[in-house]
Enzyme design. Sequence first.
Site, PDB file in Angstrom:
ATOM      1  N   GLU A  52      -2.061  39.351  42.651  1.00  0.00           N
ATOM      2  CA  GLU A  52      -1.386  40.605  43.022  1.00  0.00           C
ATOM      3  C   GLU A  52      -0.972  41.372  41.770  1.00  0.00           C
ATOM      4  OE1 GLU A  52       1.643  40.212  46.062  1.00  0.00           O
ATOM      5  OE2 GLU A  52       2.722  41.959  45.298  1.00  0.00           O
TER       6      GLU A  52
ATOM      7  N   LYS B 242       9.950  36.577  49.794  1.00  0.00           N
ATOM      8  CA  LYS B 242       8.519  36.598  49.451  1.00  0.00           C
ATOM      9  C   LYS B 242       8.354  37.090  48.007  1.00  0.00           C
ATOM     10  CE  LYS B 242       4.189  38.410  49.250  1.00  0.00           C
ATOM     11  NZ  LYS B 242       3.620  39.278  48.219  1.00  0.00           N
TER      12      LYS B 242
ATOM     13  N   ASP C  39       2.423  21.547  43.913  1.00  0.00           N
ATOM     14  CA  ASP C  39       2.210  21.681  45.359  1.00  0.00           C
ATOM     15  C   ASP C  39       3.040  22.879  45.839  1.00  0.00           C
ATOM     16  OD1 ASP C  39       2.149  21.514  48.097  1.00  0.00           O
ATOM     17  OD2 ASP C  39       2.401  19.336  48.180  1.00  0.00           O
TER      18      ASP C  39
ATOM     19  N   HIS D  69       2.874  50.073  41.481  1.00  0.00           N
ATOM     20  CA  HIS D  69       1.928  49.155  42.090  1.00  0.00           C
ATOM     21  C   HIS D  69       0.543  49.805  42.183  1.00  0.00           C
ATOM     22  CE1 HIS D  69       1.219  45.575  44.501  1.00  0.00           C
ATOM     23  NE2 HIS D  69       0.425  46.329  45.241  1.00  0.00           N
TER      24      HIS D  69
HETATM   25  C1  MEV Z   1       5.681  42.423  47.291  1.00  0.00           C
HETATM   26  O1  MEV Z   1       4.700  41.454  47.049  1.00  0.00           O
HETATM   27  C2  MEV Z   1       7.068  41.853  47.106  1.00  0.00           C
HETATM   28  C3  MEV Z   1       8.220  42.798  47.494  1.00  0.00           C
HETATM   29  O2  MEV Z   1       8.044  43.251  48.834  1.00  0.00           O
HETATM   30  C4  MEV Z   1       9.499  42.003  47.361  1.00  0.00           C
HETATM   31  C5  MEV Z   1      10.720  42.722  47.894  1.00  0.00           C
HETATM   32  O3  MEV Z   1      10.591  43.548  48.806  1.00  0.00           O
HETATM   33  O4  MEV Z   1      11.815  42.411  47.380  1.00  0.00           O
HETATM   34  C6  MEV Z   1       8.238  44.014  46.618  1.00  0.00           C
END
Ligand code: MEV
Length: 433
Positions: free
Chosen positions: A86, A270, A286, A383
């Site tokens: 990513e 995430k 792992d 991004h």
């Molecule tokens: C994207 O891979 C991760 C984010 O969505 C984390 C977040 O929202 O804090 C940017």
Amino acid sequence: MTDAEKSSRLPGFFRLSADERLDAVSKFSGVPRRELVALESPDGLPQSVASCMSENVVGRYSLPVAFATNFRVNTQDYIVPMVIEEPSVVAAASFAARLLRAGPGITATSTAPIMIGQIHFPEPPPEPVLENVIEEQREVLERVLNRNHPRLIAAGGGYRGARVRRLVDPKGRPLAVVHIHVDVRDAMGANAVNSMAEAAAPLLEDWTGCRVGLRILSNLPIHRRVKVEGRVALKEGGGTHAIDPAEAARIVEASWFAETDPYRAVTANKGIMNGIDAVLLATGQDFRAVEAAAHAFAAYEGRYTALAQWRIEDDHLVGRMDIPLALGTVGGVTKVHPAVRANFKVLGLTEAQPFSELVAAVGLAQNLAATRALASEGIQRGHMRLHARNFAMQAGASETEVPQVVAAMLAQGRHDQAAADLALLQLRGEAQD
Ligand code: MEV
């Protein structure tokens, strides 16, 4: 260069070629270039090694390996290997690590590496039969369970006791679980714990007259935890090592949002795992186990919430995170995969506890970077700019054409596939008027 003199501030690292970056990695870490070949070679994982790692192997699968700069954890500087597809994760980690490097940098502490093995009794003896057996047979259990693990015992680890949990299944039937606690030292610990759970089962069956169901490690290592804290000074207008008070206030507001709402918490978490998983992949861990534990821990109090929290304290933006991490610097593929070996050499870490502390620090930094971007300009601009390279490649641009296509897209302020297709055609002089 002594460890104390090492600085992971490598300004302009991102502008270097891959070859020059590897030189910089070698210089920073003191690891000779020849020992880092696995990182640059398309054959970093030989087929012969890959074939021994899984079944039905037909080949290898590559991902980018990059280094995040600027990390300072418990007064020690690190450049951190990250394997991730990513765009913007590595840049974001490096950016936040720069903000968090003042003084000792990110501070971290961790508990002893205690893992849990579960021995399941589907038709348990009445209370307190199991409880008494575990107490009365403590020494026998310790002797039998430690017997086949001389290396672990020599390293200071081994069986650390047991407890019984009594549960009721959804149909109202009782069941019991014996948790054995094992100090696994520098290993992730699944093998040692699984074999100890299997060795304990027949003894417990014998002593209780009750049948054992499963004998398996728990992937919720609730006693194996890392706490990290990161601080950024507040300063009007922000800066390289400071943050604007208004921006900090928006980060705190966003933190409360994630702490309140599971829909937001899972996204924030995430983002934390973007950083953590990337280091785990680079170091042969792992990552499925760590993911499972992190999310279970986020819901441990009965409501899913954010793993990290941000507050303003003493003129600083302060972030804290508590996370279970079952990582190993020995065992698994740590000594088998050449790129993993090279990455551990660069890190200069041989013990699981400081390694886990570094990994948690990367997660916290990642959370700061994402939350700061979301609470200000949003993540799409940065991004998509990085994503422009992917669009250029998908348009069919060659390695030398990619930067030119990206530059043309940026000049037009467009970051989509159509813009990349058109920019490439224009570059090649093939565009229709
Ligand atoms: C994207 O891979 C991760 C984010 O969505 C984390 C977040 O929202 O804090 C940017």
